[in-house]
Write an enzyme that holds these catalytic residues in place. Sequence first.
Site, PDB file in Angstrom:
ATOM      1  CG  HIS A  56      -1.929  -1.044   1.248  1.00 41.37           C
ATOM      2  ND1 HIS A  56      -2.996  -1.026   2.128  1.00 41.37           N
ATOM      3  CD2 HIS A  56      -2.085  -2.169   0.498  1.00 41.37           C
ATOM      4  CE1 HIS A  56      -3.761  -2.083   1.921  1.00 41.37           C
ATOM      5  NE2 HIS A  56      -3.225  -2.793   0.935  1.00 41.37           N
ATOM      6  CD  GLU A  58      -2.091   4.052   3.178  1.00 33.50           C
ATOM      7  OE1 GLU A  58      -1.779   3.438   2.123  1.00 33.50           O
ATOM      8  OE2 GLU A  58      -3.236   4.010   3.650  1.00 33.50           O
ATOM      9  CB  CYS A  86      -6.516  -0.663   5.314  1.00 32.26           C
ATOM     10  SG  CYS A  86      -4.762  -1.139   5.270  1.00 32.26           S
ATOM     11  CB  CYS A  89      -1.999   1.671   6.219  1.00 32.67           C
ATOM     12  SG  CYS A  89      -1.586   0.748   4.709  1.00 32.67           S
TER      13      CYS A  89
END
Length: 149
Positions: A56, A58, A86, A89
């Site tokens: 991801h 992040e 999410c 993260c």
Amino acid sequence: MLSVFSDEYFMKEAYKEAIIAFEEGEVPVGAVVVCQNRIIAKAHNQTERLNDSTAHAEMIALTSAFNHLGGKYLPDCSLYVTLEPCVMCAGASFWAQIVKLVYGASDPKRGFDRLSENILHPKTKVIPGIMESECRYLIDDFFRRVREK
């Protein structure tokens, strides 16, 4: 006119990363890490490219920031991301000790706030909704195109 050090300025930089993800066929999420009003890391989703569900924006940006600063904590840093993080993260930002989390669009299906805001570090200030409409449109447009295929 945007101040050089405004939340909107840094979110625009995260948005540029989301556009790159969109153009690469990735879910269009972008992130930047800011320390002392300077961008020290930027990233976009790369789950398809890397064949890694944890890639991801992040996570990649945080890892880059750790490497840049040479430490495992980021207590003087802020994370800007175009979509509400999410749980994975948000948990990573907890361990990083991020001081401020700024995000664009909320994610009612997979966002951390769905479970608990307590997943963030107690000192983390949360600022939602910066460039919310632009970030939401980009996500919605991406998934609309995916459904049309």
